[in-house]
Enzyme design. Structure first.
Site, mmCIF file in Angstrom:
data_model
loop_
_atom_site.group_PDB
_atom_site.id
_atom_site.type_symbol
_atom_site.label_atom_id
_atom_site.label_comp_id
_atom_site.label_asym_id
_atom_site.label_seq_id
_atom_site.Cartn_x
_atom_site.Cartn_y
_atom_site.Cartn_z
ATOM 1 C CG HIS A 175 -2.029 -0.907 1.004
ATOM 2 N ND1 HIS A 175 -2.592 -1.683 1.942
ATOM 3 C CD2 HIS A 175 -3.132 -0.951 -0.025
ATOM 4 C CE1 HIS A 175 -4.019 -2.147 1.371
ATOM 5 N NE2 HIS A 175 -3.953 -1.931 0.049
ATOM 6 C CB CYS A 486 -10.136 -2.024 -8.684
ATOM 7 S SG CYS A 486 -10.289 -3.275 -7.593
HETATM 8 C C1 PEP Z 1 -6.483 -5.334 -4.342
HETATM 9 O O1 PEP Z 1 -6.138 -6.236 -3.562
HETATM 10 O O2 PEP Z 1 -6.061 -5.653 -5.412
HETATM 11 C C2 PEP Z 1 -7.108 -4.304 -4.103
HETATM 12 C C3 PEP Z 1 -7.530 -3.351 -5.096
HETATM 13 O O3 PEP Z 1 -7.092 -3.794 -2.715
HETATM 14 P P1 PEP Z 1 -5.838 -3.490 -1.823
HETATM 15 O O4 PEP Z 1 -4.590 -3.004 -2.879
HETATM 16 O O5 PEP Z 1 -6.253 -2.218 -1.191
HETATM 17 O O6 PEP Z 1 -5.631 -4.629 -0.755
#
Ligand code: PEP
Ligand code: MG
Length: 580
Positions: A175, A486
């Site tokens: 993140h 996403c």
């Molecule tokens: C994912 O896991 O691809 C996602 C979009 O959520 P995050 O990156 O916040 O876990």
């Protein structure tokens, strides 16, 4: 290019700060208070955990002795006074020395004490942080060096953003690095022992495109590195886009939305051409809250600002994707494997009061906006049904109280393998799904997305991943339910044709990625993308899939994928850091 500043600590991060003589007494008193807090916590643990095994009891007693009787505390106080430095810094230098000494002894039992010293130090550090802002005062143009960087630290830093970030640990889809990309901060990760290789203030060049960090660069290197940004940065990246309809050459319509995690990240939403927010990582709006969940009214105000920025398009608010550690000051929970623990929707359902306040905040802010609710880390239909019940109950309660509320659609993140297997049943229970490829890769391949030492196993093109994507997209198409991609994969031009070939019609990505993805989509045909996807289905492994993609791009779309882009992609075939 900038001046190095080392950031220490894990859970709580800090820098070395020199303090003026008159402030030394206050710093000493801050330290004494935190030691007292740590001592109190240990005593409380010892008293309350009567059934603790003898070994655990013994460890806590050792920790208490370290605080009460060892010279450690006196040494830290001495360092604060003599060197006029902040308590965090003094504590970490002194404990570092103690640990080094301990590690050097022959006796294995004594060597193990190093871990206890570290534990005690971490406990005092946490106590130092309670109720105060992170002690981070950055000068303009700082290059942060850290073992690891926490997303909440980046949020704290967003006012005085660093010019670059260099860390030992972290992965492409961590993140903190997703946020760094959104904030346009060049970042390089996976550099071993980096904190010991640089001094505060050292002039540093960071080339994020090639993953290079040069400390005290020569004049020639300075010239080379300074030129990189202007030659590599896509000139389209700052163009204002007015039309949000994107079509392939054979007129297949593709929707692009934006991923967002802060009010700032939606500032350029309209000019980017994004059709609203496809993934609002709501937990980062309140990351500063450190262990507390923002009250309903505070949440409403944050959501409403983002909804207004996206209007007339919608916002998909993902409910908090936190783990137990984030709530630890309240619950005391510590998990050894948080990714597999009480995380995301599991945590929300376990702490219903928090979840209900978030649901109420979303429902209330949805009353005159286009909003949908997205549930993270869903494993099957149970979590969706339980969430839906809570949502319905809160809706009824709000209406009873005469408070205006909306009627948002409900969607599920498809990011764990069981959700792929259960996709048909899940689709019966939702209004849309979002494929979270970051976690899908992590959980399908059992590879920690934040751990650079297993980056080579984090294979976005592993056949298990591509097949899962195909399965989910095909099922959604059959049921006529919207499915969006996403994860970071969605924002990489390298994967866009493949995803379109698998049937993806909706993408959500960081605003910065949109122009390049748009160019790629408008330059390919769905038909050709479909045949690429069929070819990739024959690949036995990720390497083979990647080679097939490169051959295809060189052959069909060399104008969309210049040589150096594909070369870089090949070099970093598994880490994929350069592809985004
Ligand atoms: C994912 O896991 O691809 C996602 C979009 O959520 P995050 O990156 O916040 O876990
Ligand atoms: Mg995820």
């Amino acid at each position: 290019m900038g001046a190095a500043i080392r950031l220490f600590g894990d859970k709580r991060q800090y820098v070395r700060k020199t303090i003026s003589q008159p402030d030394v007494a206050a710093e000493l008193s801050r330290f004494t208070t935190s030691v007292a807090t740590a001592r109190y916590q240990l005593l409380k643990l010892l008293r309350s955990q009567k059934e603790l095994p003898a070994s655990a009891h013994g460890i806590l007693e050792v920790h208490l002795l370290m605080i009460e009787q060892s010279p450690l505390i006196k040494d830290v106080e001495g360092t604060i006074e003599d060197e006029r430095v902040n308590a965090e810094w003094a504590l970490s230098t002194v404990t570092g020395r103690y640990i080094e000494r301990q590690n050097a002894v022959q006796d294995e039992n004594l060597r193990e004490r190093a871990g206890d010293i570290d534990d005690v130090s971490e406990r005092i550090l946490n106590a130092l942080g309670e109720g105060s802002e992170l002690p981070l005062e950055l000068l303009d143009g700082s290059v942060i060096f850290a073992s690891t960087i926490r997303p909440s630290t980046l949020v704290e830093l967003s006012r005085r953003r660093p010019i670059a970030i260099v860390t030992e640990h972290g992965g492409w889809t961590s993140h903190a690095f997703i946020m760094a990309r959104e904030m346009r901060i060049p970042a390089v990760t996976g550099i071993k022992d980096v904190l010991h290789q640089v001094d505060d203030g050292a002039e540093t060049a960071v080339d994020g495109y090639n993953g290079q960090v040069i400390i005290r660069p020569s004049g020639e290197t300075v010239k080379r590195v300074s030129g990189i940004g202007s030659s590599v940065v896509n000139p389209e990246a700052r163009t204002i886009v007015t039309s949000s309809v994107i079509r392939t050459l054979d007129r297949r319509e593709i929707i692009i939305r934006a991923n967002a995690d802060s009010e700032q990240s939606v500032e350029c939403l309209h000019s980017s051409g994004a059709l609203g927010v496809g993934l609002l990582r709501s937990e980062y709006l309140f990351a500063h809250a450190n262990g507390t969940i923002a009250p309903e009214e505070e949440q409403i105000s944050a959501y409403e600002k983002i909804i207004a920025a996206a209007a007339p398009n919608g916002v998909r608010i993902r409910t908090f994707d936190l783990n137990a550690e984030h709530l630890s000051p309240k619950t005391g929970d510590q998990e050894s494997n948080p990714s597999l623990g009480l995380r995301a929707i599991r945590l929300s359902l376990a702490y219903e009061t928090h979840f209900r306040s978030q649901i109420r905040a979303i429902l209330r802010s949805a009353h005159n906006g286009n909003v949908e609710i997205l549930l993270p880390m869903v494993c099957g239909v149970d979590e969706i049904q339980r969430s839906r019940e809570l949502i319905d109950r809160e809706k009824a309660a709000l209406r009873r109280d005469g408070l205006p509320c909306g009627d948002p659609g409900i969607g599920a993140m498809i990011e764990v393998p069981s959700a792929v297997v259960m996709i048909d049943e899940i689709l019966q229970n939702v209004d849309f799904v979002c494929l979270g490829t970051n976690d899908l890769v992590q959980y399908l391949l059992a590879v920690d997305r934040d751990n650079e030492s297993v980056a080579e196993f984090y294979q976005t093109l592993h056949p298990a991943v591509t097949r899962s994507i195909r399965i989910v997209l095909a099922a959604a198409e059959r049921e006529n339910i919207p499915a969006a991609i996403c994860g970071e994969m969605a924002g990489s031009p390298f994967y866009a044709p493949l995803l379109i070939g698998y049937g993806a019609r909706e993408f959500s990505m960081s605003v910065d990625s949109i122009p390049r993805i748009r160019t790629v989509i408008e330059g390919i045909s769905f038909d050709e993308a479909r045949s690429l996807a069929r070819e990739i289905d024959t690949a036995a492994n990720a390497k083979e899939a990647e080679n097939l993609i490169r051959v295809c791009y060189n052959h069909k779309w060399p104008h969309l994928f210049p040589d150096d882009f594909l070369d870089l992609a090949a070099e970093k075939s598994f880490q994929l850091s350069s592809k985004n």
